[in-house]
Motif scaffolding. Structure first.
Motif: not given
Length: 412
Positions: A49-61
């Motif tokens: 599902l991620s293929k050919d998409r521009k993905i941003v991951l956001v992480s923090a406590t």
């Protein structure tokens, strides 16, 4: 979606059906069960599902749900954005979010801290935003130094990933420093009790104003490109923008906004375009929601750990405004409530305070030690009705927050 293998298409379809049934039966929004079934049928579904998409991951406590919402809002000029807006931040939620928006070329995904390495590997995210690390759910979550170390190893193996990181948090800086490309943001660090030692060598960290550095090795605060100062943010080009238009309150949300502006700039969205879109976000999965009940105006604030409580205190109505505190210790909260002793509740002196929730006696013991005047009640309704008509701030940890939100209104 039609270019997915047949097995993956079936996994998506059955996951959507399960999610719909979950919503119709009132069991939840379906984002977890839908993704769980999808991954059970096709373990590689997130990668597909991620293929050919521009993905941003956001992480923090703290703040990842809010920052995810801010980034997704600011990126709307690019078209449809796939996002897990309600906080389902593990692979099951990521699958549901991407499956729900099959035509979206962009994905903005909140990611639980300990899942960052696995999700980064599967999605090949082009941008990862890292904001803060502090103790949280210590009975089941990894020690935060271990989490930062896992980030380091994962980013070292992801040469095409650009990181946007808060350089005011030494642990985040250490975790991000192996990335091949980093944008450093001075987004502030209000809770410092978990970062007095150098994660590189273990020596003491010296702090002078906003700067920090190890006394025994070369590890030190990088020079930031984006700088948050009060209610203004300065860009790498030296331009300064006011954040006074934000509708989400408090210094933590100004920090979240600074990170969001740095992230969306990677996609060519300038602050002039992004800021009005950030200002459209008024509430995030019930956080900061204000509801009316029997003449009372109730504002709901989520705080899950010592750092989160510090930020909740920052946005309370001025004293002597009343406040109700609710604490549970279910699995999503963490069973261990010893963290209550790390919160400085003395700031609530002079206010009417009510203590409730499943672990109200644990909370009461802590409030008594802080020499507060407070009342223990069995149910949040008792606290609400004890307040004269007017404003009441309610601070609750995760499951208590969800229970109160369901009781008084699930405004998003």
């Amino acid at each position: 979606m039609s270019d997915l293998p047949l097995r993956a298409q079936m996994a998506v379809a059955l996951g959507r059906t399960a999610a719909k049934v979950s919503r119709l039966t009132g069991r939840g929004d379906g984002s977890v069960i839908g993704g769980r079934i999808g991954l059970k049928l096709d373990p590689e579904l997130l990668t597909r599902l991620s293929k050919d998409r521009k993905i941003v991951l956001v992480s923090a406590t703290n703040g990842k749900t809010t920052t995810t919402r801010l980034i997704a809002s600011a990126m709307t000029p690019l078209g449809e954005i796939a996002t897990n807006a309600f906080g389902a931040n593990m692979p099951t939620g990521h699958v549901s979010a991407l499956a729900a928006a099959p035509n979206a070329k962009y994905g903005v995904l909140e990611c639980d801290e300990k899942y960052v390495p696995a999700v980064l590997k599967e999605t090949r995210a082009g941008v990862v935003a890292l904001m803060n690390l502090s103790r949280d759910q210590m009975d089941r979550a990894a020690e935060i130094w271990l989490l930062a170390g896992k980030w380091r190893r994962a980013l070292e193996e992801a040469p095409d990933t650009h990181v946007v990181a808060n350089c005011d948090d030494p642990l985040v800086t250490w975790g991000a420093s192996t990335a091949k490309s980093v944008t450093w943001v001075a987004a502030g660090q209000h809770w410092r009790e978990d970062s007095w030692s150098c994660p590189e060598c273990g020596g003491p960290l010296d702090r002078e104003g906003v700067n920090w550095g190890c006394r025994e090795c070369s590890f030190a605060r990088p020079k930031p490109e984006w700088i948050l100062h009060g209610e203004r943010v300065t860009t790498p080009s030296g331009q300064t923008y006011e954040l006074t238009g934000l509708q989400l309150p408090g210094r933590a949300n100004r920090s979240n906004a600074a990170i969001a502006l740095a992230v969306v700039s990677r996609f060519g969205i300038e602050p002039e375009t992004a800021l009005p879109l950030l200002a459209q976000v008024k509430s995030v999965a019930g956080r900061y929601t204000t509801v009316e009940h029997e003449g009372r105006t109730i504002r709901l604030l989520l705080a899950k750990n010592p750092a989160g409580w510090l930020e909740a205190f920052d946005v309370l109505q001025p004293a002597p405004g009343p406040v109700a505190l609710s604490i549970n210790a279910q699995v999503p909260d963490g069973r261990d409530t010893s963290w209550l002793w790390d919160v400085d509740y003395r700031i609530l002196r002079g206010r009417p305070v009510w203590a409730t929730g499943e672990r109200r006696l644990d909370l009461a013991a802590r409030l008594e030690a802080a020499e507060l005047d407070f009342t223990v009640v069995d149910d949040i309704d008792q606290a609400v009705m004890a307040v004269p008509p007017g404003h009441l701030d309610v601070i609750a940890n995760y499951t208590a927050f969800q229970q109160i939100r369901a009781r008084y209104g699930r405004v998003v």
